[in-house]
Design a protein around this motif. Sequence first.
Motif, short mmCIF file in Angstrom:
data_model
loop_
_atom_site.label_atom_id
_atom_site.label_comp_id
_atom_site.label_asym_id
_atom_site.label_seq_id
_atom_site.Cartn_x
_atom_site.Cartn_y
_atom_site.Cartn_z
N MET A 82 0.83 -1.19 0.00
CA MET A 82 0.00 0.00 0.00
C MET A 82 0.87 1.26 0.00
SD MET A 82 -3.16 0.93 -0.09
CE MET A 82 -4.50 0.27 0.82
N GLN A 83 1.95 1.24 0.73
CA GLN A 83 2.87 2.39 0.80
C GLN A 83 3.39 2.75 -0.58
OE1 GLN A 83 3.73 3.95 3.72
NE2 GLN A 83 5.34 5.27 2.98
N GLN A 84 3.72 1.75 -1.38
CA GLN A 84 4.24 2.02 -2.73
C GLN A 84 3.19 2.69 -3.60
OE1 GLN A 84 5.51 -1.91 -3.87
NE2 GLN A 84 7.65 -1.40 -3.46
N ARG A 85 1.93 2.34 -3.43
CA ARG A 85 0.86 2.97 -4.21
C ARG A 85 0.77 4.46 -3.88
NH1 ARG A 85 -4.10 -1.25 -3.74
NH2 ARG A 85 -3.07 -2.99 -4.73
N ARG A 86 0.86 4.77 -2.59
CA ARG A 86 0.78 6.17 -2.16
C ARG A 86 1.95 6.97 -2.71
NH1 ARG A 86 -0.22 4.15 3.80
NH2 ARG A 86 -2.13 3.02 3.39
N GLU A 87 3.13 6.37 -2.63
CA GLU A 87 4.32 7.04 -3.17
C GLU A 87 4.18 7.20 -4.68
OE1 GLU A 87 7.70 4.77 -1.92
OE2 GLU A 87 7.34 5.22 0.19
N GLY A 88 3.70 6.16 -5.34
CA GLY A 88 3.51 6.21 -6.79
C GLY A 88 2.50 7.27 -7.20
N ALA A 89 1.43 7.39 -6.41
CA ALA A 89 0.42 8.40 -6.71
C ALA A 89 1.01 9.80 -6.57
CB ALA A 89 -0.78 8.24 -5.78
N ALA A 90 1.77 10.02 -5.52
CA ALA A 90 2.41 11.33 -5.31
C ALA A 90 3.40 11.62 -6.44
CB ALA A 90 3.10 11.38 -3.96
N GLU A 91 4.18 10.64 -6.82
CA GLU A 91 5.15 10.83 -7.91
C GLU A 91 4.43 11.17 -9.22
OE1 GLU A 91 7.63 7.37 -8.12
OE2 GLU A 91 8.46 7.73 -6.13
N GLN A 92 3.33 10.50 -9.48
CA GLN A 92 2.56 10.76 -10.70
C GLN A 92 2.03 12.18 -10.69
OE1 GLN A 92 2.11 8.79 -13.46
NE2 GLN A 92 1.15 10.58 -14.31
N LEU A 93 1.45 12.60 -9.57
CA LEU A 93 0.92 13.95 -9.46
C LEU A 93 1.99 15.01 -9.71
CD1 LEU A 93 -1.30 13.38 -6.31
CD2 LEU A 93 -2.16 14.07 -8.56
N LEU A 94 3.18 14.76 -9.21
CA LEU A 94 4.26 15.74 -9.36
C LEU A 94 4.78 15.83 -10.80
CD1 LEU A 94 6.18 15.08 -6.03
CD2 LEU A 94 4.80 17.10 -6.64
N GLN A 95 4.43 14.87 -11.63
CA GLN A 95 4.85 14.91 -13.04
C GLN A 95 3.89 15.71 -13.91
OE1 GLN A 95 5.54 10.97 -14.53
NE2 GLN A 95 6.93 10.45 -12.87
N TRP A 96 2.72 16.01 -13.40
CA TRP A 96 1.74 16.75 -14.18
C TRP A 96 2.19 18.20 -14.36
CZ3 TRP A 96 -3.39 14.78 -11.57
CH2 TRP A 96 -3.52 13.42 -11.85
N THR A 97 1.77 18.80 -15.46
CA THR A 97 2.25 20.13 -15.79
C THR A 97 1.50 21.27 -15.12
OG1 THR A 97 0.86 20.12 -17.77
CG2 THR A 97 3.15 19.41 -18.04
N LYS A 98 0.19 21.16 -14.99
CA LYS A 98 -0.59 22.28 -14.46
C LYS A 98 -0.45 22.43 -12.95
CE LYS A 98 -4.07 21.98 -18.07
NZ LYS A 98 -5.43 21.60 -18.39
N ARG A 99 -0.57 21.35 -12.23
CA ARG A 99 -0.46 21.31 -10.78
C ARG A 99 -1.25 22.42 -10.09
NH1 ARG A 99 5.71 20.89 -10.37
NH2 ARG A 99 6.01 19.27 -11.88
N GLY A 100 -2.54 22.37 -10.28
CA GLY A 100 -3.43 23.33 -9.66
C GLY A 100 -3.64 23.02 -8.18
N PRO A 101 -4.56 23.74 -7.54
CA PRO A 101 -4.80 23.56 -6.11
C PRO A 101 -5.25 22.15 -5.73
CG PRO A 101 -6.31 25.21 -7.05
CD PRO A 101 -5.36 24.80 -8.13
N LYS A 102 -6.01 21.50 -6.59
CA LYS A 102 -6.45 20.13 -6.29
C LYS A 102 -5.29 19.16 -6.35
CE LYS A 102 -11.22 20.89 -7.48
NZ LYS A 102 -12.37 20.51 -8.27
N CYS A 103 -4.36 19.41 -7.23
CA CYS A 103 -3.16 18.57 -7.32
C CYS A 103 -2.31 18.73 -6.06
CB CYS A 103 -2.36 18.93 -8.57
SG CYS A 103 -0.88 17.92 -8.79
N HIS A 104 -2.11 19.96 -5.66
CA HIS A 104 -1.31 20.21 -4.45
C HIS A 104 -1.95 19.56 -3.23
CE1 HIS A 104 1.66 22.84 -6.25
NE2 HIS A 104 0.68 23.47 -6.89
#
Length: 59
Positions: A1-23
């Motif tokens: 489960m820990q790897q999924r959370r880390e993977g989700a955070a890593e994926q989010l940080l790769q997105w270009t817009k990174r709006g308030p919902k992303c943060h």
Amino acid sequence: MQQRREGAAEQLLQWTKRGPKCHSAVQLCMDAMIDQVKPEVVRRAFLEAAKEEGNLLPP
């Protein structure tokens, strides 16, 4: 489960817009790593961030 959370955070940080919902979703992923947030909350935040970014694929 820990790897999924880390993977989700890593994926989010790769997105270009990174709006308030992303943060918010990134922060929730970090909180989930130390068991302060339930996975359902993170999942919902990730989906909202994906919508905001335009990365949510239709079912």
